[in-house]
Scaffold this active site. Structure first.
Site, PDB file in Angstrom:
ATOM      1  N   ARG A 292     155.432  -0.849  -7.250  1.00 36.41           N
ATOM      2  CA  ARG A 292     154.779   0.205  -6.459  1.00 36.41           C
ATOM      3  C   ARG A 292     155.863   1.099  -5.874  1.00 36.41           C
ATOM      4  O   ARG A 292     156.587   0.714  -4.972  1.00 36.41           O
ATOM      5  CB  ARG A 292     153.927  -0.431  -5.361  1.00 36.41           C
ATOM      6  CG  ARG A 292     153.444   0.553  -4.317  1.00 36.41           C
ATOM      7  CD  ARG A 292     152.344  -0.030  -3.445  1.00 36.41           C
ATOM      8  NE  ARG A 292     152.694  -1.262  -2.763  1.00 36.41           N
ATOM      9  CZ  ARG A 292     153.413  -1.331  -1.634  1.00 36.41           C
ATOM     10  NH1 ARG A 292     153.909  -0.237  -1.092  1.00 36.41           N
ATOM     11  NH2 ARG A 292     153.660  -2.508  -1.061  1.00 36.41           N
ATOM     12  N   HIS A 296     151.837   1.183   0.204  1.00 33.82           N
ATOM     13  CA  HIS A 296     150.609   0.476  -0.183  1.00 33.82           C
ATOM     14  C   HIS A 296     149.408   1.398  -0.037  1.00 33.82           C
ATOM     15  O   HIS A 296     148.566   1.498  -0.926  1.00 33.82           O
ATOM     16  CB  HIS A 296     150.432  -0.770   0.681  1.00 33.82           C
ATOM     17  CG  HIS A 296     149.193  -1.539   0.379  1.00 33.82           C
ATOM     18  ND1 HIS A 296     148.050  -1.435   1.139  1.00 33.82           N
ATOM     19  CD2 HIS A 296     148.917  -2.429  -0.605  1.00 33.82           C
ATOM     20  CE1 HIS A 296     147.123  -2.223   0.635  1.00 33.82           C
ATOM     21  NE2 HIS A 296     147.618  -2.839  -0.417  1.00 33.82           N
ATOM     22  N   TYR A 305     160.008  -2.740   5.261  1.00 36.07           N
ATOM     23  CA  TYR A 305     160.076  -4.086   4.688  1.00 36.07           C
ATOM     24  C   TYR A 305     160.777  -4.179   3.340  1.00 36.07           C
ATOM     25  O   TYR A 305     160.925  -5.269   2.803  1.00 36.07           O
ATOM     26  CB  TYR A 305     158.670  -4.693   4.577  1.00 36.07           C
ATOM     27  CG  TYR A 305     157.664  -3.864   3.808  1.00 36.07           C
ATOM     28  CD1 TYR A 305     157.626  -3.858   2.417  1.00 36.07           C
ATOM     29  CD2 TYR A 305     156.722  -3.083   4.481  1.00 36.07           C
ATOM     30  CE1 TYR A 305     156.700  -3.109   1.715  1.00 36.07           C
ATOM     31  CE2 TYR A 305     155.787  -2.324   3.792  1.00 36.07           C
ATOM     32  CZ  TYR A 305     155.779  -2.343   2.412  1.00 36.07           C
ATOM     33  OH  TYR A 305     154.867  -1.589   1.716  1.00 36.07           O
TER      34      TYR A 305
END
Length: 396
Positions: A292, A296, A305
């Site tokens: 990705r 998200h 993160y």
């Protein structure tokens, strides 16, 4: 056709030995760096390579097919980027990006036959495009005006599922129905189902239950996991000690890992998996190993993160660029074709934006009129009470 026994690991497992963290990470992150199990037909450098297991499902993928697949991915990426921009400008409540997953989705979507059925999660904009859904029909979901404005039965593409993993139960049940109704066999009209979900969904009970039911009833369903490495902010290494495709062995059906940034491999593997299901050898688990490249959703900040170095590494494996390079180097496709595709994608983005900006607000009674096929005294009373309250305000 293969049988589940063919996919049983040939080596025994020593239950006294637990894999260390370094072994877990190596298995989970093995891609084109020497993983013998990974299916790949087009390298990140754009070189066409062979895989004897699935070459037979790619014999027709010449320059014409490559041009079409390239066009699909460019158009999908373009309206996906426009959706991102519209949300940032306050025109959408949220947008779910698919940046980096175009090959995984277009490859699988183009493998489907008209009679097959697809069950998406909430990120399958590319599969929707491949199934003939006009991209503007996705906007109502993210603008909050409807739950999807296409006919699932006509498009053979279910409405988006927001609850993580729930579509696996829906897909397993639908596939069981296909089998019970005699739609599985060797004929040209035989059917299969495909279910899309992410790596994070594999930690949900609904996915496990879907696997169990599909296995017990030999349901003709392809479980297509787009492993994009991150379940929001949690990496796959915190969810599994083995590569996700190997989980299929525990349920008694085959699992395959494919390079999710290789549109040719995704197409070929999905064709094989769907054929297995249509002819009664399902279910099958496909793990499309991808990444990705964006957040998200637009409410997420991935910089909190994951490291920028990881993102830069995966940019070198871009699914669109490897097809572009192959078209130029191996097929002599000129700049005129790429300019035409870019112009077409810009026109689609402009229509996408215009449609969004001109969407009328839903009528105040829509929350009642679109709940059930037929009304009821209770619902009618609720509607009347709400409209009376709504109309009591000045200026409405």
């Amino acid at each position: 056709m293969s049988v589940p026994q063919d996919w049983t690991p040939s080596t025994s497992i020593d239950t006294e030995v637990r894999p260390g963290r370094e072994h877990v990470l190596a298995g989970l992150k093995a891609t084109d760096e020497g993983d013998p199990e990974l299916v790949q037909l087009l390298t990140p450098e754009g070189e066409r390579v062979s895989d004897p297991r699935f070459d037979g499902y790619a014999t027709d993928l010449g320059v014409g097919a490559l041009r079409s697949l390239f066009r699909d991915m460019v158009l999908v990426r373009r309206f996906d980027r426009e959706g991102n921009a519209l949300q940032r400008q306050g025109q959408l409540g949220i947008w779910v990006p698919l940046l980096g997953q175009e090959a995984a989705q277009i490859g699988a979507g183009r493998a489907l036959q008209p009679q097959d059925m697809a069950f998406p999660s909430y990120r399958e904009h590319g599969v929707a495009f491949a199934r003939g859904i006009d991209p503007v029909d996705l906007l109502g979901i993210f603008r909050g005006t409807d739950h999807g404005s296409w006919d699932p039965n006509k498009a053979r593409f279910h409405l988006y599922t927001i609850v993580i993993g729930n579509q696996c139960l829906n897909a397993a049940g639908y596939a069981m129905g296909q089998k019970f109704e005699g739609k599985v066999g060797e004929g040209p009209d035989s059917e299969a189902t495909i279910c899309f979900f992410g790596d994070g969904a594999t930690s949900q009970g609904d996915v496990h239950e879907g696997f169990v039911w599909a296995a017990v009833y030999d349901a003709p369903v392809v479980f297509y996991c787009q492993n994009n490495q991150w379940a929001i902010s949690e990496p796959t290494s915190k969810q599994s000690r083995v590569p996700l495709y190997k989980r299929a062995t525990g349920y008694g059906f085959p699992g395959v890992r494919v390079d999710g940034n290789d549109v040719l491999a995704c197409l070929a593997v999905t064709r094989w998996a769907l054929e297995e299901c249509r002819t009664g050898n399902g279910p099958v688990l496909v793990e499309a190993f991808t990444y990705r490249m964006d957040a998200h959703t637009t409410s997420d900040d991935p910089s909190r993160y994951r490291l920028a170095d990881e993102l830069e590494l995966w940019k070198l494996k871009d699914p669109i660029e490897r097809v572009r390079v192959n078209l130029v180097r191996e097929h002599g496709v000129g700049q005129e074709f790429f300019d035409e595709v870019q112009a077409e994608s810009d026109a689609l983005a402009a229509r996408f934006r215009e449609h969004c900006l001109n969407m009328p607000p839903p009528a105040p009674d829509r929350m009642f009129s679109q709940v059930y096929a037929e009304g009821s005294p209770v619902l009618d009373a609720q509607r009347a009470e709400y409209l009376a309250y709504y109309e009591s305000f000045e200026g409405v």
